[in-house]
Design an enzyme around this catalytic site. Structure first.
Site, mmCIF file in Angstrom:
data_model
loop_
_atom_site.group_PDB
_atom_site.id
_atom_site.type_symbol
_atom_site.label_atom_id
_atom_site.label_comp_id
_atom_site.label_asym_id
_atom_site.label_seq_id
_atom_site.Cartn_x
_atom_site.Cartn_y
_atom_site.Cartn_z
ATOM 1 N N ASP A 1 0.796 -1.289 0.025
ATOM 2 C CA ASP A 1 0.182 -0.015 -0.015
ATOM 3 C C ASP A 1 0.894 1.374 0.062
ATOM 4 O O ASP A 1 2.063 1.193 0.125
ATOM 5 C CB ASP A 1 -0.870 -0.068 1.126
ATOM 6 C CG ASP A 1 -2.158 0.791 0.937
ATOM 7 O OD1 ASP A 1 -2.320 1.766 0.052
ATOM 8 O OD2 ASP A 1 -3.093 0.816 1.774
HETATM 9 C C1 NOJ Z 1 -3.798 3.938 0.157
HETATM 10 C C2 NOJ Z 1 -5.178 3.142 0.505
HETATM 11 O O1 NOJ Z 1 -4.911 2.446 1.658
HETATM 12 C C3 NOJ Z 1 -5.338 2.115 -0.618
HETATM 13 O O2 NOJ Z 1 -6.569 1.548 -0.499
HETATM 14 C C4 NOJ Z 1 -5.150 2.703 -2.088
HETATM 15 O O3 NOJ Z 1 -5.436 1.870 -3.125
HETATM 16 C C5 NOJ Z 1 -3.789 3.365 -2.213
HETATM 17 N N1 NOJ Z 1 -3.644 4.147 -1.181
HETATM 18 C C6 NOJ Z 1 -3.506 3.877 -3.690
HETATM 19 O O4 NOJ Z 1 -4.328 4.956 -3.823
#
Ligand code: NOJ
Length: 733
Positions: A290
């Site tokens: 993430d």
């Molecule tokens: C952080 C988020 O937790 C995740 O769900 C998301 O896909 C990513 N950022 C990318 O934007």
């Protein structure tokens, strides 16, 4: 970052240009088996090229063509993936062309983005989608999202989120399918099938990404990004099944989580990422971290610096590094020092290339370029969006048949901050949705009630703050009307990522407005738009009817207006329990039985929540026959057929979802009070009888897992449950 990418590209060019001349035919041969092509390609790649495949960089938000040219120069042709935040397919194609023609081996980039509940046509938030209990509609909406996304330059969406969520303070409950494991599994499959179609290689399909692997929703106290204490029993019983179902449905990728799972963060967890996902479940795609979660390992105090974080994340089983640039910066030296074996690098690249091959990117690296008019918001998309929105609305209360309004009321007071809103109604992760595309509630009502009722609009109050100056106008509008339709709720960023709240009650100003309007003695229809279950203990008493409309997206207006007029008969049922108060959290239908079931509850509130999981009314009435079982006893290899006949005994055609639960009263590992095992939604016309059927497969529906993930099927008593019916049967050896 820029410098590093340039430097790497330069080294690659110099050191490898000679190696591969005349030696690229196999991996480019679209008729050769994918695995052979991958092996051939890997044999040609330098270490730096391999590492670049594992790097995801983000492509700026700005879609201005002048700036994009400049940005494009920054993008290395060797990059593995871009988080692409432009809607322009031509720019994607230009960047892709750079990768295809300027990188040494011509490896296409995979372009990803968060198209969570729509790209430009915005569907209701996932929690609302689950309320519809209509997997077919969810699949179709995901296919539309895939098509709009693909035509805008994307190959990959970071969706679906299948974190089973039981703490409504956690803002991200809006992004998943609620508190139940089976429901999350069913919607995971629907979303994956919708995004990926039957063949990823075809146009308009994009790779899905199951997230966040795993246990993220247990972040302590509902505070986002916090520690999650997950027992292995809970991990296997509650959290793993939706991911396993998604993997079995073919999900190409997964994303790790920000959470620390009982001491080993999700982004450094070898057990979950490798032993379970790759070895036990045989997932052959890749895992992306993430945003920043590799770097977070330092904050989470399992790595002393970014280099060690890189080693831990990579060796745990994360193949692609989302925006940290850590893999590019540290993997070369970690390999040189012997801390990361070359075989692991190859295996990671193999997984990334496999997804790119399956997507057909080597043969068809470019997307079609068509006008925005042909791409977005097509009439059939909007029709489906309205249908999914209206099926997601949950009629929580309807005293004296206040709803539908049909011709009952001639003057309607339409009050509240949501009425003319076009931003918050789209919810968090609104993709590329634009407020100007949204059909507001007011527009919907004006159209629906034209020549049928007069609308007396007043704002009443803002979402929060203490300004009561709008109350007077609202009271006046109410006094001039036969009924009050009051639209209250949450702003979009009150839920979603980093959207935790210490209370799930609406701000005091909104509750005060309801109290002020109650004094007019006009019927109050409370329409609630939120990204989570709400605390309604005070409001419930003041409203004659209550509808949870969640955050319905682009077609909010027509869907809401249709529900109020009776054009749409509500059929949603809650995928998440509404507690009496925030302090009652966690409370969910499939808790384990207490030692003293009638004792131990909070003394200051009723024992049960306000609305249980599965609650939802209709404008018609459905009568259930007694459940019929094909047998009272079955052996482990037999199937038991359970049937129930449902009659529409009211005056309006409607849809009814039947939720089938199993109860296992005694087992070697204690079981939840009951567990959802099957659901089905059907249309039932007035006077019609429809049979619902559940084929109980003992291995699938009566077994349970232990803390290592091993399945057990124990003979004994069982119950099949629908609503308040509970029928006994026995599983014998
Ligand atoms: C952080 C988020 O937790 C995740 O769900 C998301 O896909 C990513 N950022 C990318 O934007």
């Amino acid at each position: 970052m820029k410098k590093i990418i340039f430097a790497l590209s330069a080294i690659i060019m110099i050191t490898c240009a000679e190696n591969t001349k005349n030696n690229t035919s196999d991996y480019k041969d679209k008729n050769a088996p994918i695995e052979d092509r991958i092996e051939h390609l890997i044999s040609l790649m330098t270490l730096d090229e391999k590492i670049m495949q594992m790097n995801q960089w983000t492509y700026g938000k700005n879609a201005n063509p002048n700036n994009i040219g400049e940005k494009m120069r920054e993008v290395s042709p060797e990059i593995g993936s871009l988080l692409y935040r432009s809607t322009n397919p031509e720019y994607r194609n230009q960047i892709q062309k750079k990768a295809m023609t300027e990188s040494r081996l011509g490896i296409p980039i995979i372009f990803g983005f968060d198209a969570i509940h729509g790209y430009r046509t915005i569907f209701p938030i996932p929690l609302a989608q689950a309320s519809s209990w209509n997997t077919e509609l969810v699949k179709e909406s995901s296919a539309i999202t895939a098509k709009e996304s693909w035509l805008s330059g994307l190959d990959w969406t970071f969706s679906p989120m299948v974190d089973v969520a039981r703490d409504a303070r956690w803002g991200r409950v809006s992004e998943g399918y609620g508190e139940d494991t089976y429901a999350n599994s069913a919607f995971a499959v629907a979303a994956v099938q919708g995004y990926q179609g039957s063949n990823l290689n075809e146009k308009y399909t994009i790779a899905a990404c199951l997230k966040h692997f795993i246990g993220y929703s247990l972040s302590e106290g509902g505070r986002d990004y916090h520690y999650s204490d997950v027992s292995n029993q809970t991990l296997w019983e509650t959290f793993m099944p939706p991911f396993e179902a998604g993997v079995n449905a073919g999900a190409a990728t997964l994303m790790s989580g920000f959470n620390d799972i009982s001491g080993i963060p999700a982004s450094a967890n070898h057990y979950t990422l490798t032993e379970v996902l790759k070895e036990k479940w045989k997932h052959d795609g890749f895992v992306v971290s993430d945003w920043g979660s590799v770097r977070n390992l330092v904050e989470q105090s399992v790595a002393k610096d970014l280099k060690e974080a890189t080693q831990k994340a990579f060796m745990a089983g994360i193949e692609m590094d989302m925006v940290d640039n850590a893999y590019v910066d540290y993997l070369p030296e970690l390999v040189a020092e012997g801390k990361v074996p070359m075989e692991s690098i190859d295996e990671a690249v193999r997984r990334i290339l496999r997804v790119k091959m399956k997507l057909g990117l080597f043969e068809n690296p470019y997307v079609d370029v068509v006008s925005e008019k042909e791409r977005y918001l097509l009439p059939e998309y909007l029709e489906l969006a309205e249908q999914l929105s209206s099926e997601s609305f949950v009629l929580l209360k309807n005293e004296n048949e206040t709803l539908p309004m049909t011709s009952k009321y001639k003057n309607l007071a339409i009050i509240g901050p949501m009425v003319k809103d076009s931003v918050h109604i789209m919810g968090f992760w609104e993709g590329m949705g634009r407020p100007e595309d949204v059909k507001t509630i007011y527009e919907g009502l004006e159209k629906e009630f034209k020549n049928k009722a007069t609308l007396n609009y007043a704002l009443g109050c803002d979402y929060d703050g203490d300004d009561e100056s709008g109350f007077e106008a609202a009271i006046k509008a109410a006094n001039n009307s036969d009924a009050i339709v009051l639209f209250l709720g949450e702003k979009r960023h009150w839920s979603g990522e980093n959207g935790s709240r210490s209370t799930i009650a609406l701000p005091k100003i909104q509750e005060d407005l309801v109290a002020a309007l109650r004094k007019t003695n006009k019927p109050i229809i409370l329409m609630l738009s939120s990204g989570r279950p709400l605390e309604l203990i005070r409001l419930e008493k003041m409203a004659d009817a209550i509808v949870e409309i969640w955050q319905p997206g682009t077609m909010a207006g027509p869907a809401v207006a249709g529900l109020l007029s009776g054009r749409h008969n509500p059929s949603g049922k809650l995928p998440m329990t509404f507690p009496q108060t925030t302090g009652q959290i966690p409370i969910y239908y499939n808790m384990r039985q207490a030692a003293r079931p009638t004792l131990g509850h909070y003394q200051d509130i009723p024992r049960d929540p306000l609305y249980w999981f599965g609650h939802g009314l209709s404008y018609t009435t459905f009568d259930y026959s007694p459940i019929k079982l094909s047998s009272k006893k079955i052996t482990k290899d037999q199937t038991l057929i359970a049937e129930v006949e449902v009659t529409n005994s009211g005056n309006l055609d409607g849809k009814e979802s039947v939720l089938w639960f199993i109860k296992d009263p005694f087992a070697s590992i204690s079981r939840p009070i009951k567990e959802l095992k099957h659901f089905d939604k059907k249309t039932i016309k007035v006077g019609e009888k429809v049979v619902y059927r559940f084929e109980i497969n003992p291995e699938r529906d009566l077994s349970f897992v232990d803390s290592k993930g091993n399945r057990h099927l124990e003979s004994g008593d069982f119950y099949v449950i629908i609503n308040d019916q509970k029928v006994h049967f026995e599983l014998v050896e």
